[in-house]
Design a protein around this motif. Sequence first.
Motif, PDB file in Angstrom:
ATOM      1  N   ARG A 157       0.830  -1.206   0.000  1.00 28.18           N
ATOM      2  CA  ARG A 157       0.000   0.000   0.000  1.00 28.18           C
ATOM      3  C   ARG A 157       0.868   1.260   0.000  1.00 28.18           C
ATOM      4  NH1 ARG A 157      -5.288   1.433   1.381  1.00 28.18           N
ATOM      5  NH2 ARG A 157      -5.464   3.563   2.178  1.00 28.18           N
ATOM      6  N   LEU A 158       1.932   1.255   0.827  1.00 34.07           N
ATOM      7  CA  LEU A 158       2.831   2.406   0.881  1.00 34.07           C
ATOM      8  C   LEU A 158       3.517   2.625  -0.458  1.00 34.07           C
ATOM      9  CD1 LEU A 158       4.479   1.897   4.392  1.00 34.07           C
ATOM     10  CD2 LEU A 158       2.735   3.580   3.761  1.00 34.07           C
ATOM     11  N   MET A 159       3.856   1.518  -1.136  1.00 34.00           N
ATOM     12  CA  MET A 159       4.498   1.633  -2.441  1.00 34.00           C
ATOM     13  C   MET A 159       3.540   2.216  -3.481  1.00 34.00           C
ATOM     14  SD  MET A 159       4.457  -0.177  -5.592  1.00 34.00           S
ATOM     15  CE  MET A 159       3.880  -1.788  -5.080  1.00 34.00           C
ATOM     16  N   VAL A 160       2.304   1.706  -3.518  1.00 29.98           N
ATOM     17  CA  VAL A 160       1.316   2.183  -4.487  1.00 29.98           C
ATOM     18  C   VAL A 160       0.985   3.656  -4.240  1.00 29.98           C
ATOM     19  CG1 VAL A 160      -1.088   1.943  -5.251  1.00 29.98           C
ATOM     20  CG2 VAL A 160       0.329  -0.094  -4.936  1.00 29.98           C
ATOM     21  N   LYS A 161       0.905   4.049  -2.973  1.00 31.39           N
ATOM     22  CA  LYS A 161       0.583   5.443  -2.647  1.00 31.39           C
ATOM     23  C   LYS A 161       1.777   6.386  -2.823  1.00 31.39           C
ATOM     24  CE  LYS A 161      -3.675   4.616  -1.375  1.00 31.39           C
ATOM     25  NZ  LYS A 161      -4.833   5.135  -2.138  1.00 31.39           N
ATOM     26  N   GLY A 162       2.952   5.816  -3.095  1.00 25.78           N
ATOM     27  CA  GLY A 162       4.122   6.645  -3.340  1.00 25.78           C
ATOM     28  C   GLY A 162       4.905   7.044  -2.107  1.00 25.78           C
ATOM     29  N   TYR A 220       2.259  -3.922  -7.963  1.00 32.41           N
ATOM     30  CA  TYR A 220       3.537  -3.286  -8.298  1.00 32.41           C
ATOM     31  C   TYR A 220       3.585  -2.913  -9.777  1.00 32.41           C
ATOM     32  CZ  TYR A 220       8.575  -2.811  -9.152  1.00 32.41           C
ATOM     33  OH  TYR A 220       9.803  -2.350  -9.543  1.00 32.41           O
ATOM     34  N   PHE A 221       3.256  -3.869 -10.648  1.00 32.03           N
ATOM     35  CA  PHE A 221       3.356  -3.613 -12.081  1.00 32.03           C
ATOM     36  C   PHE A 221       2.198  -2.769 -12.607  1.00 32.03           C
ATOM     37  CE2 PHE A 221       6.482  -7.025 -11.923  1.00 32.03           C
ATOM     38  CZ  PHE A 221       7.445  -6.542 -12.793  1.00 32.03           C
ATOM     39  N   LEU A 222       1.020  -2.864 -11.965  1.00 33.53           N
ATOM     40  CA  LEU A 222      -0.065  -1.987 -12.370  1.00 33.53           C
ATOM     41  C   LEU A 222       0.270  -0.533 -12.059  1.00 33.53           C
ATOM     42  CD1 LEU A 222      -3.347  -3.894 -11.397  1.00 33.53           C
ATOM     43  CD2 LEU A 222      -2.280  -3.679 -13.645  1.00 33.53           C
ATOM     44  N   LYS A 223       0.885  -0.316 -10.895  1.00 27.06           N
ATOM     45  CA  LYS A 223       1.294   1.053 -10.543  1.00 27.06           C
ATOM     46  C   LYS A 223       2.382   1.548 -11.488  1.00 27.06           C
ATOM     47  CE  LYS A 223       3.869   3.974  -7.586  1.00 27.06           C
ATOM     48  NZ  LYS A 223       5.173   4.032  -6.910  1.00 27.06           N
ATOM     49  N   LYS A 224       3.360   0.676 -11.756  1.00 30.39           N
ATOM     50  CA  LYS A 224       4.465   1.047 -12.633  1.00 30.39           C
ATOM     51  C   LYS A 224       3.969   1.360 -14.046  1.00 30.39           C
ATOM     52  CE  LYS A 224       9.125  -0.584 -13.787  1.00 30.39           C
ATOM     53  NZ  LYS A 224      10.077  -1.720 -13.641  1.00 30.39           N
ATOM     54  N   GLY A 225       3.070   0.497 -14.561  1.00 34.15           N
ATOM     55  CA  GLY A 225       2.518   0.725 -15.890  1.00 34.15           C
ATOM     56  C   GLY A 225       1.635   1.942 -15.946  1.00 34.15           C
ATOM     57  N   GLY A 226       0.888   2.195 -14.853  1.00 33.24           N
ATOM     58  CA  GLY A 226       0.021   3.365 -14.804  1.00 33.24           C
ATOM     59  C   GLY A 226       0.813   4.669 -14.824  1.00 33.24           C
ATOM     60  N   VAL A 227       1.926   4.683 -14.088  1.00 32.39           N
ATOM     61  CA  VAL A 227       2.784   5.867 -14.068  1.00 32.39           C
ATOM     62  C   VAL A 227       3.369   6.125 -15.451  1.00 32.39           C
ATOM     63  CG1 VAL A 227       4.942   6.819 -13.161  1.00 32.39           C
ATOM     64  CG2 VAL A 227       3.328   5.684 -11.613  1.00 32.39           C
ATOM     65  N   LYS A 228       3.792   5.042 -16.102  1.00 32.32           N
ATOM     66  CA  LYS A 228       4.365   5.182 -17.450  1.00 32.32           C
ATOM     67  C   LYS A 228       3.321   5.700 -18.445  1.00 32.32           C
ATOM     68  CE  LYS A 228       6.691   2.511 -21.075  1.00 32.32           C
ATOM     69  NZ  LYS A 228       7.199   1.165 -21.463  1.00 32.32           N
ATOM     70  N   ASP A 240      -9.946  -2.752 -14.073  1.00 33.20           N
ATOM     71  CA  ASP A 240      -9.210  -3.958 -13.712  1.00 33.20           C
ATOM     72  C   ASP A 240      -7.703  -3.788 -13.873  1.00 33.20           C
ATOM     73  OD1 ASP A 240      -9.513  -3.836 -16.506  1.00 33.20           O
ATOM     74  OD2 ASP A 240      -9.140  -5.991 -16.711  1.00 33.20           O
ATOM     75  N   LEU A 241      -7.251  -2.627 -14.389  1.00 35.14           N
ATOM     76  CA  LEU A 241      -5.822  -2.379 -14.564  1.00 35.14           C
ATOM     77  C   LEU A 241      -5.334  -1.211 -13.720  1.00 35.14           C
ATOM     78  CD1 LEU A 241      -5.507  -2.913 -18.425  1.00 35.14           C
ATOM     79  CD2 LEU A 241      -5.047  -4.544 -16.597  1.00 35.14           C
ATOM     80  N   ILE A 242      -6.127  -0.841 -12.717  1.00 35.10           N
ATOM     81  CA  ILE A 242      -5.743   0.200 -11.759  1.00 35.10           C
ATOM     82  C   ILE A 242      -5.510  -0.467 -10.405  1.00 35.10           C
ATOM     83  CG2 ILE A 242      -6.467   2.309 -10.581  1.00 35.10           C
ATOM     84  CD1 ILE A 242      -8.205   2.944 -13.002  1.00 35.10           C
ATOM     85  N   PRO A 243      -4.367  -0.212  -9.736  1.00 40.91           N
ATOM     86  CA  PRO A 243      -4.078  -0.872  -8.447  1.00 40.91           C
ATOM     87  C   PRO A 243      -5.216  -0.725  -7.443  1.00 40.91           C
ATOM     88  CG  PRO A 243      -2.178   0.373  -9.197  1.00 40.91           C
ATOM     89  CD  PRO A 243      -3.314   0.731 -10.119  1.00 40.91           C
ATOM     90  N   ASN A 244      -5.447  -1.773  -6.682  1.00 38.10           N
ATOM     91  CA  ASN A 244      -6.467  -1.747  -5.632  1.00 38.10           C
ATOM     92  C   ASN A 244      -5.812  -2.218  -4.338  1.00 38.10           C
ATOM     93  OD1 ASN A 244      -8.614  -2.051  -3.878  1.00 38.10           O
ATOM     94  ND2 ASN A 244      -9.938  -3.098  -5.343  1.00 38.10           N
TER      95      ASN A 244
END
Length: 455
Positions: A157-162, A220-228, A240-244
């Motif tokens: 959660r801390l990773m996804v929230k930055g 992890y990869f959904l967040k990484k892909g979303g940022v990109k 379904d492709l946004i981190p939850n």
Amino acid sequence: MSTENNHKDSSNHTSSSSSSSSSSSTIKRKVKDGVNTSNHGGSETIEAKPSLLGLNNKVLLNTPPHSPSLERFSALSKPRESLLTSPEMANIQWGTFNYIALAYVMAGFSIMAQMYKEKGVIVDMELFWTLTKNWHCGLILSVGLFLFSQVNYIQTRLMVKGYIPNRISIVLYCLWQLVAFPVSMSYLFSYELSPILSGGYGLQLCVYSLKNHSYWHTNYFLKKGGVKATSNNSPVTRKDLIPNVSFSHFLYFMVAPTLVFETSFPKTKSIRPSYILKEVLAGFGTFFVFYLMLNLTTPFYRECGTESFLIILVQLSLPSMSLWMLGFYGVFHCLLNIFAEITKYADREFYQDWWNATTFDMWWRRWNKPVYRFMSRHVYTDSMHTIKLNKFWAMVSTFLLSALLHEIVMIISFRFVRPILSTTMLLQIGLVYFTQLPIFQKTRFGNVIMWITIN
């Protein structure tokens, strides 16, 4: 990989210029799978038929994701019943299904009659108390792993929230896995447990490990892909492709009968008490006959030092095949469907018709769908995406991980290291290619070879 193909059929909707016959066939196929489809403004809404599972959820699938690297994390789950809930779905008539069930019931009565004749009791409970000695260890282990999983949840959660960098998250996740296995194994080794009980707890450890990996890895990869995608001015809009990382969704995933994390799961409207009662009674009867079969085989194991190995092997062939079938039905149908009903988890495809498989790779794809989906997404597909392995080496890596997990369970069960099981699993890579010869594919002979191999 039928699961992935089904998903791609549902996510890649046809354009308005497609022929009407193609659209009609697509709709018919989806209705047959238990869903209704309709188009709304360039997106496709898939809604499960209420007659199947009493569903109240709708899954909205837009066009393919803006970042192609995220496609491998597309939602796989969809509302469907287990094949043996309605045997006709698996081309098994009720008469055949009932005959097999009655055969096992009569086998149970036969064993009880023999036991009464030899020992004066209908059911000998001595083996039961031996097998269940220190059963409470599993409860403590389960609670401990569940609480320890919160550590992985918090850091994810801390990773996804930055709040923490991705690299720190990778380190923390690896530490989680490195702590979970040795501590759990040391705990189990400190108690005297039967091989069946300790093996079951070893499987429980593997389940928590795979669940936590899927949870962290997907987010992890959904967040990484979303940022990109956002940096390219093309934000991801598919739900379904946004981190939850909501806590309630994490808790649900931990108890739901699936190993692959998704940002949302299809659910049923309500819990059916009559369905739970039916599966509980079926499960109790199945494991009761399983226990009677174990009683029947115990004398053969005691004679291993005096009798010929070949004779013991022949004597155990029929009971071991029966234990295999009873274990499959009791776990993959009864137990998992009970958990699915309690948690309202709508995707009940825990297995496919593996008994009709004619090649070894077909059997692997069909008999244990939760593990197959995990291996397909997080090992096979991801190894090709992240470290650019070809299909052959991706398959080898999948078998290697599967062999390692099986070996860990064997070590926990019997408390010694003899890599017999893992070696035979790796040899199955050759068997996969061997059974793909034309003489085996879609032939009765291939199905016979499959049955001989797995038993």
